[in-house]
Design a protein around this motif. Structure first.
Motif, PDB file in Angstrom:
ATOM      1  N   PRO A 232       0.824  -1.218   0.000  1.00  0.00           N
ATOM      2  CA  PRO A 232       0.000   0.000   0.000  1.00  0.00           C
ATOM      3  C   PRO A 232       0.855   1.264   0.000  1.00  0.00           C
ATOM      4  N   GLY A 233       0.337   2.290  -0.691  1.00  0.00           N
ATOM      5  CA  GLY A 233       1.009   3.573  -0.702  1.00  0.00           C
ATOM      6  C   GLY A 233       2.320   3.598  -1.461  1.00  0.00           C
ATOM      7  N   VAL A 234       2.532   2.609  -2.312  1.00  0.00           N
ATOM      8  CA  VAL A 234       3.801   2.465  -3.026  1.00  0.00           C
ATOM      9  C   VAL A 234       3.511   2.451  -4.530  1.00  0.00           C
ATOM     10  N   GLY A 235       4.416   3.065  -5.301  1.00  0.00           N
ATOM     11  CA  GLY A 235       4.249   3.138  -6.744  1.00  0.00           C
ATOM     12  C   GLY A 235       5.047   2.090  -7.492  1.00  0.00           C
ATOM     13  N   HIS A 236       5.594   2.486  -8.646  1.00  0.00           N
ATOM     14  CA  HIS A 236       6.245   1.523  -9.544  1.00  0.00           C
ATOM     15  C   HIS A 236       7.518   0.935  -8.960  1.00  0.00           C
ATOM     16  N   GLU A 237       8.295   1.756  -8.257  1.00  0.00           N
ATOM     17  CA  GLU A 237       9.595   1.302  -7.747  1.00  0.00           C
ATOM     18  C   GLU A 237       9.436   0.809  -6.310  1.00  0.00           C
ATOM     19  N   ALA A 238       8.699  -0.269  -6.137  1.00  0.00           N
ATOM     20  CA  ALA A 238       8.335  -0.745  -4.797  1.00  0.00           C
ATOM     21  C   ALA A 238       9.552  -1.004  -3.918  1.00  0.00           C
ATOM     22  N   HIS A 239      10.593  -1.590  -4.494  1.00  0.00           N
ATOM     23  CA  HIS A 239      11.776  -1.953  -3.710  1.00  0.00           C
ATOM     24  C   HIS A 239      12.621  -0.744  -3.333  1.00  0.00           C
ATOM     25  N   ARG A 240      12.429   0.370  -4.023  1.00  0.00           N
ATOM     26  CA  ARG A 240      13.153   1.600  -3.707  1.00  0.00           C
ATOM     27  C   ARG A 240      12.320   2.514  -2.815  1.00  0.00           C
ATOM     28  N   GLU A 241      11.026   2.507  -3.006  1.00  0.00           N
ATOM     29  CA  GLU A 241      10.161   3.374  -2.216  1.00  0.00           C
ATOM     30  C   GLU A 241       9.958   2.846  -0.796  1.00  0.00           C
ATOM     31  N   ASP A 242       9.929   1.530  -0.644  1.00  0.00           N
ATOM     32  CA  ASP A 242       9.792   0.931   0.692  1.00  0.00           C
ATOM     33  C   ASP A 242      10.760  -0.245   0.795  1.00  0.00           C
ATOM     34  N   PRO A 243      12.081   0.048   0.824  1.00  0.00           N
ATOM     35  CA  PRO A 243      13.069  -1.037   0.814  1.00  0.00           C
ATOM     36  C   PRO A 243      12.961  -1.944   2.026  1.00  0.00           C
ATOM     37  N   GLU A 244      12.594  -1.405   3.173  1.00  0.00           N
ATOM     38  CA  GLU A 244      12.502  -2.242   4.367  1.00  0.00           C
ATOM     39  C   GLU A 244      11.435  -3.315   4.198  1.00  0.00           C
ATOM     40  N   ALA A 245      10.252  -2.925   3.711  1.00  0.00           N
ATOM     41  CA  ALA A 245       9.174  -3.893   3.512  1.00  0.00           C
ATOM     42  C   ALA A 245       9.552  -4.890   2.421  1.00  0.00           C
ATOM     43  N   PHE A 246      10.122  -4.393   1.331  1.00  0.00           N
ATOM     44  CA  PHE A 246      10.482  -5.304   0.244  1.00  0.00           C
ATOM     45  C   PHE A 246      11.561  -6.285   0.675  1.00  0.00           C
ATOM     46  N   ASN A 247      12.619  -5.783   1.293  1.00  0.00           N
ATOM     47  CA  ASN A 247      13.720  -6.661   1.687  1.00  0.00           C
ATOM     48  C   ASN A 247      13.256  -7.725   2.662  1.00  0.00           C
ATOM     49  N   SER A 248      12.406  -7.341   3.596  1.00  0.00           N
ATOM     50  CA  SER A 248      11.885  -8.307   4.562  1.00  0.00           C
ATOM     51  C   SER A 248      11.079  -9.398   3.861  1.00  0.00           C
ATOM     52  N   ARG A 249      10.269  -8.991   2.895  1.00  0.00           N
ATOM     53  CA  ARG A 249       9.449  -9.982   2.185  1.00  0.00           C
ATOM     54  C   ARG A 249      10.311 -10.910   1.356  1.00  0.00           C
ATOM     55  N   LEU A 250      11.301 -10.371   0.661  1.00  0.00           N
ATOM     56  CA  LEU A 250      12.164 -11.218  -0.158  1.00  0.00           C
ATOM     57  C   LEU A 250      13.013 -12.138   0.711  1.00  0.00           C
ATOM     58  N   GLN A 251      13.527 -11.638   1.827  1.00  0.00           N
ATOM     59  CA  GLN A 251      14.310 -12.486   2.727  1.00  0.00           C
ATOM     60  C   GLN A 251      13.478 -13.649   3.247  1.00  0.00           C
ATOM     61  N   GLY A 252      12.227 -13.364   3.621  1.00  0.00           N
ATOM     62  CA  GLY A 252      11.367 -14.430   4.099  1.00  0.00           C
ATOM     63  C   GLY A 252      11.053 -15.451   3.026  1.00  0.00           C
ATOM     64  N   PHE A 253      10.813 -14.979   1.823  1.00  0.00           N
ATOM     65  CA  PHE A 253      10.530 -15.876   0.698  1.00  0.00           C
ATOM     66  C   PHE A 253      11.716 -16.787   0.412  1.00  0.00           C
ATOM     67  N   LEU A 254      12.917 -16.212   0.321  1.00  0.00           N
ATOM     68  CA  LEU A 254      14.102 -17.013   0.017  1.00  0.00           C
ATOM     69  C   LEU A 254      14.408 -17.983   1.153  1.00  0.00           C
ATOM     70  N   ALA A 255      14.252 -17.526   2.398  1.00  0.00           N
ATOM     71  CA  ALA A 255      14.517 -18.411   3.550  1.00  0.00           C
ATOM     72  C   ALA A 255      13.558 -19.591   3.557  1.00  0.00           C
ATOM     73  N   SER A 256      12.320 -19.367   3.133  1.00  0.00           N
ATOM     74  CA  SER A 256      11.331 -20.458   3.152  1.00  0.00           C
ATOM     75  C   SER A 256      11.708 -21.573   2.186  1.00  0.00           C
ATOM     76  N   LEU A 257      12.499 -21.260   1.172  1.00  0.00           N
ATOM     77  CA  LEU A 257      12.897 -22.270   0.180  1.00  0.00           C
ATOM     78  C   LEU A 257      14.000 -23.169   0.719  1.00  0.00           C
ATOM     79  N   GLU A 258      14.644 -22.737   1.799  1.00  0.00           N
ATOM     80  CA  GLU A 258      15.723 -23.537   2.391  1.00  0.00           C
ATOM     81  C   GLU A 258      15.229 -24.406   3.527  1.00  0.00           C
ATOM     82  N   GLU A 259      13.956 -24.279   3.913  1.00  0.00           N
ATOM     83  CA  GLU A 259      13.414 -25.040   5.039  1.00  0.00           C
ATOM     84  C   GLU A 259      13.154 -26.493   4.640  1.00  0.00           C
TER      85      GLU A 259
END
Length: 259
Positions: A232-259
């Motif tokens: 929410p509240g984010v435009g085209h450059e999601a990973h630049r506009e809200d890097p904390e939210a994006f990085n957290s989501r990507l880290q969780g996604f990648l970590a889940s593949l190693e479980e």
């Protein structure tokens, strides 16, 4: 090949259509970031390179004609050519299956790589991606040309990234090529979505005015098992506009593949 995690390195890798300049940092499973239109890997993923290099071998290439990579003669068929180059880069670096993350045009290329070379991917992450060009996207793209009318700050950034006067012709050629693709084959990813089999994460800003949220929903519905996060509240450059939210989501996604 082993790289020091503390400092990024720049290396040149031969791909199918020329030499690609890459940033490489960290050690671990390979994680590739693909930049968007007219950008560079360093500019578009400034908030991710260091963050992920502690756990992954982060590899961030510049597409042909961008940054320090070889210039390209034309942007004709640039999605197909970039797809071939990224597949060749993965092969030439002798990488195991990679985590591939693309932004905007980089997301389009990432989907095409996933469809054409499924054995090369461990996972796929798409930021502001789309499989079809539409009028909304093209209205935004057309505003980039002529390059001489762009805001001064944008012109200066393009000159720093790509060199003068090369960048001006690059911008106008890109827009003209995108227009030709839109008029002749707007289904840019073709039939590849149904063949993507790796775990897939889709991240999109709800306020994206370039590739609207409907594109993200279409990708989710077309790629088996894909996960979708609308920020929410984010435009085209999601990973630049809200890097904390994006990085957290990507880290969780990648970590889940190693479980």
């Amino acid at each position: 090949m082993t790289y020091e995690a503390e400092q990024p390195q720049e290396i040149d890798v031969m791909a199918q259509h020329g030499r690609l300049r890459c940033i490489v940092q960290g050690d671990g499973p390979p994680l590739l970031f693909l930049h968007g239109a007219l950008g560079t890997g360093r500019a578009h993923f400034r908030g991710q390179i260091n963050e992920f290099a502690s756990d992954y071998r982060v590899i961030v290439p510049n597409f042909l004609g961008h940054g320090g990579s070889d210039p390209r003669e034309s942007f004709d068929d640039f999605y197909e050519r970039d797809t071939e180059d990224i597949a060749a880069l993965i092969e030439n670096l002798e990488l195991p299956p990679v985590h591939l993350c693309g932004f905007s045009d980089g997301a389009i290329v990432a989907m095409m790589v996933a469809g054409d070379h499924p054995d090369r991917l461990r996972s796929l992450t798409l930021i502001s991606g789309q499989a079809v060009l539409d009028e909304q996207t093209m209205e935004t793209t057309r505003q980039l040309s002529p390059a001489s009318n762009l805001p001064d700050g944008f012109q200066q950034a393009l000159a720093r990234s790509h060199g003068s006067p090369y960048w001006e012709g690059m911008v106008d050629d890109y827009v003209a090529s995108a227009e030709r693709i839109y008029q002749t084959e707007p289904r840019i990813v073709g039939d590849r979505l149904g063949t993507i089999t790796c775990p897939t994460l889709i991240v999109q800003g709800e306020d994206d005015d370039w590739a609207g949220a409907r594109h993200a929903r279409m990708l989710r519905d077309s790629i088996r098992g894909a996960e979708l996060d609308l920020l929410p509240g984010v435009g085209h450059e999601a990973h630049r506009e809200d890097p904390e939210a994006f990085n957290s989501r990507l880290q969780g996604f990648l970590a889940s593949l190693e479980e």
